[in-house]
Design a protein around this motif. Structure first.
Motif, PDB file in Angstrom:
ATOM      1  N   VAL A 170      -5.859  -7.338   5.640  1.00  0.00           N
ATOM      2  CA  VAL A 170      -5.909  -6.679   6.945  1.00  0.00           C
ATOM      3  C   VAL A 170      -6.605  -7.626   7.931  1.00  0.00           C
ATOM      4  O   VAL A 170      -7.576  -8.276   7.563  1.00  0.00           O
ATOM      5  N   PRO A 171      -6.100  -7.723   9.168  1.00  0.00           N
ATOM      6  CA  PRO A 171      -6.807  -8.545  10.165  1.00  0.00           C
ATOM      7  C   PRO A 171      -8.261  -8.073  10.283  1.00  0.00           C
ATOM      8  O   PRO A 171      -8.516  -6.865  10.352  1.00  0.00           O
ATOM      9  N   GLY A 172      -9.192  -8.986  10.259  1.00  0.00           N
ATOM     10  CA  GLY A 172     -10.603  -8.618  10.278  1.00  0.00           C
ATOM     11  C   GLY A 172     -11.196  -8.518   8.882  1.00  0.00           C
ATOM     12  O   GLY A 172     -12.413  -8.489   8.712  1.00  0.00           O
ATOM     13  N   GLY A 173     -10.300  -8.408   7.861  1.00  0.00           N
ATOM     14  CA  GLY A 173     -10.779  -8.457   6.478  1.00  0.00           C
ATOM     15  C   GLY A 173     -11.392  -7.180   5.945  1.00  0.00           C
ATOM     16  O   GLY A 173     -11.955  -7.157   4.863  1.00  0.00           O
ATOM     17  N   CYS A 174     -11.260  -6.073   6.680  1.00  0.00           N
ATOM     18  CA  CYS A 174     -11.798  -4.807   6.160  1.00  0.00           C
ATOM     19  C   CYS A 174     -11.046  -3.637   6.764  1.00  0.00           C
ATOM     20  O   CYS A 174     -10.306  -3.787   7.745  1.00  0.00           O
ATOM     21  N   GLU A 175     -11.224  -2.477   6.166  1.00  0.00           N
ATOM     22  CA  GLU A 175     -10.585  -1.268   6.683  1.00  0.00           C
ATOM     23  C   GLU A 175     -11.463  -0.077   6.342  1.00  0.00           C
ATOM     24  O   GLU A 175     -12.441  -0.201   5.593  1.00  0.00           O
ATOM     25  N   ILE A 176     -11.098   1.075   6.908  1.00  0.00           N
ATOM     26  CA  ILE A 176     -11.878   2.293   6.673  1.00  0.00           C
ATOM     27  C   ILE A 176     -11.129   3.187   5.683  1.00  0.00           C
ATOM     28  O   ILE A 176      -9.944   3.494   5.897  1.00  0.00           O
ATOM     29  N   GLN A 177     -11.812   3.588   4.608  1.00  0.00           N
ATOM     30  CA  GLN A 177     -11.273   4.630   3.738  1.00  0.00           C
ATOM     31  C   GLN A 177     -11.721   5.948   4.356  1.00  0.00           C
ATOM     32  O   GLN A 177     -12.877   6.352   4.232  1.00  0.00           O
ATOM     33  N   ALA A 178     -10.788   6.606   5.062  1.00  0.00           N
ATOM     34  CA  ALA A 178     -11.169   7.752   5.884  1.00  0.00           C
ATOM     35  C   ALA A 178     -11.588   8.949   5.036  1.00  0.00           C
ATOM     36  O   ALA A 178     -10.968   9.257   4.017  1.00  0.00           O
ATOM     37  N   THR A 179     -12.645   9.612   5.471  1.00  0.00           N
ATOM     38  CA  THR A 179     -13.051  10.875   4.859  1.00  0.00           C
ATOM     39  C   THR A 179     -12.883  12.034   5.833  1.00  0.00           C
ATOM     40  O   THR A 179     -12.962  13.194   5.446  1.00  0.00           O
TER      41      THR A 179
END
Lengths: 430, 430
Positions: free
Chosen positions: A76-85
């Motif tokens: 992913v661009p930026g190297g991170c993502e959110i695992q949404a809760t």
């Protein structure tokens, strides 16, 4: 949980965060929804699984708040993502947007872009224009404050024009005729003489020009300055040279991301060549067989002399100086050595005039006499003339159009792209 | 020789200098002339002896350049003076000034002061007002930039009013009816929704109010801000509290000399008390037997509640919150807990309203419905309403009048003293 900006997500890997913004893009893959959230700082991807993959209903441009844990995501661009809760819809669209804002460029034409300005500005590249503009203006202010100029605010409702009455918008001022100021020219001179000596103003200016061109606006932001107790024209040219050095350095420092979006490279400002209009005439005739209109530069002349200077001196800037009396305003100071000419100048940048300026007449009798020659009635300018009665130092200044400067820096095709809500011959909304 | 400022003369004792400015005062004593030169930084005394005691001719307000050697002079303010070796007259007055500007105060009345504004501003104390104003505005900008707000510029020629059509100045826009913006309200909201999220603007605003009072101007400088993705009214109150803390600290730091001229002491801004309008009503009735007009604070009420808060909490600031729907604009957000009230506030400072603000309705259907209730035609506001169709986050903001703030800080008797060239019911010049 306090909000984290999308552009700073990578600082929060391993931690729970909330991001807020607009749904930029949605993709469903089996039992999982991916949404990209866009806020003022950039984009962030959130992964919605389980119940969140189905509910709430989301469409592009929905304003949302997404809570979850930040995890590394190398692809992913930026190297991170959110695992949404959790996902909260703050405001859902009630109809679909007139054109897409999640593609590399907006594909709609300029008319449609401006008609739906609030939509087009959601495109990060459209918004970037105004970051560059804000920082150009901030650079202008910082340089001048550091040089002991004071920021002033002068009225835009005025009793008479600064240049004689043409191209003025009329205002009904409690039944009295009034106009919108074409420039703060008279007021900034008055304030120099009132003891401030060095003043600048960032404010709207108005020109009721009938023609619709890609380089004129009827309302624009004028970056004005005026300085007293100068020795001559050279003081103004040197001031503007240093101003552009500072402004461009400031923009480079603060707008790296925005300049990159446009592939714009800001030139290093060094010494700006100074050419008299008569010298430019000679060069253009010799090099390009180009004749200028009487005592002035036309758009083609501006383009060609910039081309020549770029080739010979390696800079996109040039000062054109010593315009004839006949092509400058009533207050322009004649050159004592050559009274048909004025101690005036234009700055050209990449083929376009950025600003006009010059020394002004500071002697009361000379100014009143000049008004006679220009067919102006000194009684109509009593408020302006008063300061010249009581010891007016030598002074001069110039003004830069903020939109025009922005458009040149980013090489935009039309000045309207550098105005949030442009006013032109046809456009009064939004 | 490069110029030295009068206010920095003491740094040049023993050296030759040139000062430039206006002749502030002249005194002859036997074969010697003493002149005090005034420039933007302060005053400096020059001693003219020998031939210079007689020539050139000098009168007060002559613009001069004085060259000489700086020597210690214990009896002169600043501890030094210039032994002049040359005096050049840059510009001599052609008539005498209408009132003196070298006495501790200008003795002319306000009418005359404003009629001859360029003269009154030569008095250092008149000019000091605008140093304080410039630094108040600079403080406003710096705080907001540091909090990730972007400066914007929105049009002042508009197609419709923000508050329904009253008190608008008309402009002839190429034959189409147009108006001068009463505030950037709609545009700043639109820009929040367009993705900037946090915007501010420093620009003129226009109110065609018929009444002439000591606290209204028809053209004034509005310091506006708007912020998206807020949680509630408290976010705005807390932002303004921090803004005033910053602004006042900035003014204290940069305007020590100017504040001293007015004997003005800036209060430390701590926590600003927050009182609902209904609580203020109760306090005023109980403490002063004072009844308020329906749903609003009148000038006496503003004065009394500030007096009360000063006594009880030791601060000249108070937030009055939760005004009724009937006394706020169409876009004011109703309080979900009490729908007759709005999530709105005014900041009062030393007995005077400094600004209005609040949360705004962000739901498209609610806003359109409210327009109906206010008797407004949504079609006239299509350009404003568009952004509400495409996911508009919760948002709010406020606006501060720059002249009013300056006048309160320095305790000026009339807001016109805080405007360089005021526009009021009668005044369109200078």
């Amino acid at each position: 949980m306090s909000r984290v900006l999308c552009g700073e997500l990578e600082k929060h890997v391993g931690a729970p965060v909330t991001v807020k913004g607009w749904v930029h893009r949605i993709r469903s893959l089996g039992q999982v929804r991916f949404i990209i959230v866009r806020d003022r700082s950039g984009l962030a991807q959130a992964v919605l699984s389980g119940e969140l993959a189905r509910s709430p209903h989301l469409s592009c441009e929905t304003a949302v708040s997404v809570t979850g844990n930040v995890v590394e995501a190398p692809n992913v661009p930026g190297g991170c993502e959110i695992q949404a809760t959790g996902v909260v819809v703050e405001s859902a669209p009630v109809s679909s947007i007139p054109f897409e804002v999640n593609l590399p460029e907006i594909t709609a034409g300029l008319e449609k872009i401006l008609e739906h300005r609030v939509v087009s500005l959601r495109h990060p590249k459209s918004r970037a224009v105004f970051k560059v503009q804000a920082e150009a203006i901030e650079g202008f202010r910082r340089f001048l404050r550091a040089n002991d100029f004071i920021e002033v605010h002068t009225p835009k409702i005025v009793a008479s024009g600064t240049e004689g009455g043409a191209e003025l918008f009329s205002v009904d001022y409690f039944g009295k005729p009034a106009y919108l100021a074409q420039s703060p020219q008279f007021y900034k001179q008055m304030l120099v003489g009132a003891g401030f000596e060095r003043v600048f103003e960032v404010a709207p200016a108005y020109r009721a020009e009938e023609h619709n061109t890609s380089r004129h606006l009827n309302e624009f932001i004028s970056l004005d300055l005026e300085m007293g107790f100068i020795d001559g024209l050279e003081d103004l040219l040197s001031l503007e040279e240093r101003l552009f050095q500072y402004m461009f350095a400031h923009i480079r420092e603060t707008c790296g991301k925005e300049l990159a979006m446009f592939g714009a490279e800001l030139p290093q400002v060094t010494t700006i060549p100074r050419l008299k209009l008569s010298e430019i005439e000679t060069i253009l005739r010799r090099e390009y067989g180009k004749a200028l209109p009487n005592g002035n530069l036309d758009p083609e002349g501006e383009r060609l002399i910039c081309q020549y200077v770029e080739k010979e001196a390696g800079t996109p800037f040039v000062f054109a100086t010593h315009y004839p009396v006949t092509s400058r305003p009533v207050y322009a100071m004649p050159d004592p050595e050559s009274p048909d000419l004025t101690l005036s100048f234009d700055l050209l940048f990449k083929g376009l005039e950025m600003n006009s300026g010059g020394m002004r007449i500071n002697d009361y009798h000379q100014l009143v006499g000049n008004m006679g020659r220009f067919g102006l009635d000194p009684d109509s300018f009593a408020g302006y003339l008063e300061v010249f009665k009581y010891g007016m130092p030598r002074h001069g200044g110039f003004a830069i159009g903020a939109e025009r400067l922005t458009a040149r820096i980013l090489e935009l095709g039309n000045i309207r792209e550098a105005s949030l809500f442009p006013r032109d011959r046809e456009r009064l909304t939004p």
